[in-house]
Motif scaffolding. Sequence first.
Motif, PDB file in Angstrom:
ATOM      1  N   ALA B  57       0.835  -1.201   0.000  1.00  0.00           N
ATOM      2  CA  ALA B  57       0.000   0.000   0.000  1.00  0.00           C
ATOM      3  C   ALA B  57       0.867   1.248   0.000  1.00  0.00           C
ATOM      4  O   ALA B  57       0.608   2.206  -0.725  1.00  0.00           O
ATOM      5  CB  ALA B  57      -0.913  -0.005   1.214  1.00  0.00           C
ATOM      6  N   TYR B  58       1.937   1.210   0.812  1.00  0.00           N
ATOM      7  CA  TYR B  58       2.806   2.386   0.897  1.00  0.00           C
ATOM      8  C   TYR B  58       3.469   2.651  -0.454  1.00  0.00           C
ATOM      9  O   TYR B  58       3.539   3.783  -0.917  1.00  0.00           O
ATOM     10  CB  TYR B  58       3.869   2.176   1.975  1.00  0.00           C
ATOM     11  CG  TYR B  58       4.707   3.406   2.210  1.00  0.00           C
ATOM     12  CD1 TYR B  58       4.200   4.474   2.945  1.00  0.00           C
ATOM     13  CD2 TYR B  58       5.992   3.513   1.679  1.00  0.00           C
ATOM     14  CE1 TYR B  58       4.951   5.618   3.147  1.00  0.00           C
ATOM     15  CE2 TYR B  58       6.751   4.662   1.879  1.00  0.00           C
ATOM     16  CZ  TYR B  58       6.224   5.703   2.615  1.00  0.00           C
ATOM     17  OH  TYR B  58       6.960   6.841   2.814  1.00  0.00           O
ATOM     18  N   ARG B  59       3.927   1.539  -1.077  1.00  0.00           N
ATOM     19  CA  ARG B  59       4.613   1.671  -2.371  1.00  0.00           C
ATOM     20  C   ARG B  59       3.699   2.312  -3.416  1.00  0.00           C
ATOM     21  O   ARG B  59       4.098   3.209  -4.122  1.00  0.00           O
ATOM     22  CB  ARG B  59       5.059   0.298  -2.867  1.00  0.00           C
ATOM     23  CG  ARG B  59       6.540   0.221  -3.109  1.00  0.00           C
ATOM     24  CD  ARG B  59       6.973  -1.023  -3.820  1.00  0.00           C
ATOM     25  NE  ARG B  59       6.112  -2.160  -3.737  1.00  0.00           N
ATOM     26  CZ  ARG B  59       6.216  -3.125  -2.830  1.00  0.00           C
ATOM     27  NH1 ARG B  59       7.160  -3.074  -1.912  1.00  0.00           N
ATOM     28  NH2 ARG B  59       5.399  -4.138  -2.861  1.00  0.00           N
ATOM     29  N   SER B  60       2.478   1.832  -3.469  1.00  0.00           N
ATOM     30  CA  SER B  60       1.602   2.318  -4.551  1.00  0.00           C
ATOM     31  C   SER B  60       0.656   3.420  -4.086  1.00  0.00           C
ATOM     32  O   SER B  60      -0.292   3.734  -4.770  1.00  0.00           O
ATOM     33  CB  SER B  60       0.833   1.148  -5.155  1.00  0.00           C
ATOM     34  OG  SER B  60       0.204   0.430  -4.138  1.00  0.00           O
ATOM     35  N   MET B  61       0.951   4.005  -2.962  1.00  0.00           N
ATOM     36  CA  MET B  61       0.090   5.085  -2.473  1.00  0.00           C
ATOM     37  C   MET B  61      -0.108   6.204  -3.508  1.00  0.00           C
ATOM     38  O   MET B  61      -1.216   6.752  -3.607  1.00  0.00           O
ATOM     39  CB  MET B  61       0.686   5.664  -1.185  1.00  0.00           C
ATOM     40  CG  MET B  61      -0.165   6.729  -0.605  1.00  0.00           C
ATOM     41  SD  MET B  61      -0.955   6.455   0.938  1.00  0.00           S
ATOM     42  CE  MET B  61      -0.050   5.535   1.978  1.00  0.00           C
ATOM     43  N   PRO B  62       0.932   6.548  -4.298  1.00  0.00           N
ATOM     44  CA  PRO B  62       0.682   7.597  -5.303  1.00  0.00           C
ATOM     45  C   PRO B  62      -0.393   7.226  -6.317  1.00  0.00           C
ATOM     46  O   PRO B  62      -0.907   8.096  -6.997  1.00  0.00           O
ATOM     47  CB  PRO B  62       2.034   7.745  -5.996  1.00  0.00           C
ATOM     48  CG  PRO B  62       3.018   7.263  -4.998  1.00  0.00           C
ATOM     49  CD  PRO B  62       2.330   6.160  -4.255  1.00  0.00           C
ATOM     50  N   ASN B  63      -0.727   5.935  -6.434  1.00  0.00           N
ATOM     51  CA  ASN B  63      -1.774   5.540  -7.386  1.00  0.00           C
ATOM     52  C   ASN B  63      -3.178   5.658  -6.807  1.00  0.00           C
ATOM     53  O   ASN B  63      -4.151   5.459  -7.528  1.00  0.00           O
ATOM     54  CB  ASN B  63      -1.595   4.080  -7.812  1.00  0.00           C
ATOM     55  CG  ASN B  63      -0.282   3.886  -8.508  1.00  0.00           C
ATOM     56  OD1 ASN B  63       0.272   4.835  -9.053  1.00  0.00           O
ATOM     57  ND2 ASN B  63       0.221   2.675  -8.473  1.00  0.00           N
ATOM     58  N   LEU B  64      -3.254   5.897  -5.529  1.00  0.00           N
ATOM     59  CA  LEU B  64      -4.561   5.956  -4.871  1.00  0.00           C
ATOM     60  C   LEU B  64      -5.359   7.139  -5.411  1.00  0.00           C
ATOM     61  O   LEU B  64      -4.953   8.288  -5.281  1.00  0.00           O
ATOM     62  CB  LEU B  64      -4.353   6.088  -3.358  1.00  0.00           C
ATOM     63  CG  LEU B  64      -5.593   6.362  -2.497  1.00  0.00           C
ATOM     64  CD1 LEU B  64      -6.651   5.313  -2.707  1.00  0.00           C
ATOM     65  CD2 LEU B  64      -5.187   6.435  -1.034  1.00  0.00           C
ATOM     66  N   LYS B  65      -6.489   6.821  -6.046  1.00  0.00           N
ATOM     67  CA  LYS B  65      -7.242   7.879  -6.733  1.00  0.00           C
ATOM     68  C   LYS B  65      -8.150   8.645  -5.773  1.00  0.00           C
ATOM     69  O   LYS B  65      -8.304   9.838  -5.878  1.00  0.00           O
ATOM     70  CB  LYS B  65      -8.086   7.275  -7.859  1.00  0.00           C
ATOM     71  CG  LYS B  65      -7.264   6.648  -8.977  1.00  0.00           C
ATOM     72  CD  LYS B  65      -6.635   7.730  -9.862  1.00  0.00           C
ATOM     73  CE  LYS B  65      -5.844   7.113 -11.000  1.00  0.00           C
ATOM     74  NZ  LYS B  65      -4.696   6.298 -10.529  1.00  0.00           N
ATOM     75  N   GLU B  66      -8.775   7.911  -4.836  1.00  0.00           N
ATOM     76  CA  GLU B  66      -9.691   8.595  -3.925  1.00  0.00           C
ATOM     77  C   GLU B  66      -9.188   8.435  -2.493  1.00  0.00           C
ATOM     78  O   GLU B  66      -9.473   7.430  -1.847  1.00  0.00           O
ATOM     79  CB  GLU B  66     -11.100   8.008  -4.041  1.00  0.00           C
ATOM     80  CG  GLU B  66     -11.747   8.281  -5.374  1.00  0.00           C
ATOM     81  CD  GLU B  66     -12.973   7.426  -5.590  1.00  0.00           C
ATOM     82  OE1 GLU B  66     -14.078   7.920  -5.346  1.00  0.00           O
ATOM     83  OE2 GLU B  66     -12.809   6.257  -5.983  1.00  0.00           O
TER      84      GLU B  66
END
Lengths: 422, 198
Positions: B57-66
């Motif tokens: 989750a931390y790694r891909s946090m920049p992908n979190l849209k909402e």
Amino acid sequence: MASCAQIESFLQAYIDGELSQAEKVILEQHIAECRMCDALLKRQKANAALLFESLSEQRLREDLTPVVMAHLPEMDHDYRRSHEVTLRAKQRGRSLFFRVIMPVFAAAAVLLVGAAVLYTWPKTYTPVHREVGMVTYQQGKVLRSRENSTDRMPTLVQTVVQADERFETAENAVLIIGLVGPSYVKLHENTRLKVEHERELSLERGRIWLKVSNNDRAYFRVFTPSGDITVFGTVFDVHVTDRGTTVTVAEGTVQVENERTFTVLHSGEQVELMPGRKPLRKVAVDAHTLMAWASGFHSDPQAERMFLANFPHSERIRAEQVFVVDVRRHVVHAITFEWRPDAFEDNHCGYHIFVSDEHMNQLFTGYIDARVFENKEKHIYELPVPEGVSIVGKSILHINVIPDGASGVIETPFIEVAALSM
Amino acid sequence: MHSAKDAELVFRCLQGDTDAFAELVRRYQSAVYATAYYYVGRYHAAEDVAQEAFWAAYRSMPNLKEPDKFGVWLKEITTRTAANWLRRNGPRLRHETPLPQRRTVPFEIARQGPTGTSEIIDRHENVQRAIDALPERYRLPVILRYLQELSYEEISRFTGESRDEIRGILHRAGRQLRELLADADTTEDDAQWHRARK
């Protein structure tokens, strides 16, 4: 009072401590009076207790945070920047500055920069030397020079002619210049001609032959020391000598004038202009014999194709059609052009045909007259291979079809081009 | 209890504030662990999966849209991490004898001898079977509720269903479990309730 069914739906939430205060009061009142529901609540409680108890063994006992934080990986930074922007945009409740003033200022700034760029943009782009034509034939020593320059450069076939260029042919040299229109100027030996632009020439010395395309919006003019010549479409010859200027007309109508008077010449007429004298005594001549010098040489087909294809001869027509015909080494005797007849009576444009082989070596040229397209019965034109040209052992033929620009403006799209062999 | 909103913490994370992420881990570790447990079924493995899920989750946090739906997004990541774990370890586990579930047996009951112990173990197994018999959609909320004692609010934030939906689900699941366990354990009495209470 609430029904038992309603109370039953409250039980689980009651045990989980998730009932609202009002619901809790209703339930407790009901339980106090209803033994059935009270029993059900006890069963449900026991059940929940069993679930908690049996799963509690597996409950997470340690805080995972220290371990997770100790080995935190790198964030994917590729997306980070853009994401921050969207995130910031999405954030609500930001200050007035960001929500209102900044967007307005940004738009205003963009407008301001745009206005500044527009203001400082160069008004019109005028090239110093406009390209007005191309040398399509050259023989002997021909030099060209630019206005305000003493440099003289040799002139070769396919040299691009620019406005305000001066051409000078030496003894025994000849030159053909194709000018946008297309018009053709043939220069005799010992001639000096300045190309003012595509429809204006200054003949300073020597002799030229002209074939001028008809353009109903612009004259073609030739200036000579003894007087000026104004024409629409025509073929004529101008000879400047020490005594004056001789103008001979082969086709069409030419208006000749000097500072004192003017006259109109028709086909087969000649006039001699002399400076300052009232001249204009027309004489009937055999124009074609007089112009025989000019019929001895023709444009180089390759150069002419380049010229016709690359210069905008008419505002409305410029499409070149290119066909490749697979001839499989047969002997070719003719080439046929097929089209769908259109509804127009006249005003078609004629086409120059350039035939070359697979290496783009020019084989022969032809011409389809504009009148061919006026006959609605016909929709095929057969262009015979000229005498003396043999097309043998070629695998393909390139056929370029270029509007002549001199006749009408209605184009004919050819639907099929084929080679005929006996 | 949630002083800062999830979206705010996510935003701070993206700016490089790791304390904000630590707060998110504290906030969601129970749910993530319970979800991992639901899929993986083993204590230690569930812990590992939970950790991996947080790292992913931390790694891909920049992908979190909402960012305000961080919980739902984290649940999806946890599910995916667990699925990957099962794909990696599933074939190996199939040839392994399952470990006995780790249990603490109360001292008084252990003193009664093997009979009492086995009775408790039976009851645990009945519970497992009853949960497995629930409709798919009810299982995760039930696990979240009974394994980690999450509130309806916390469950709803993690599964993406509304609080009322969760209340409905747990109500229906509760009734079904009551019936399933009543069949398995006909000798229900208040004794169990009293014991669980203390």
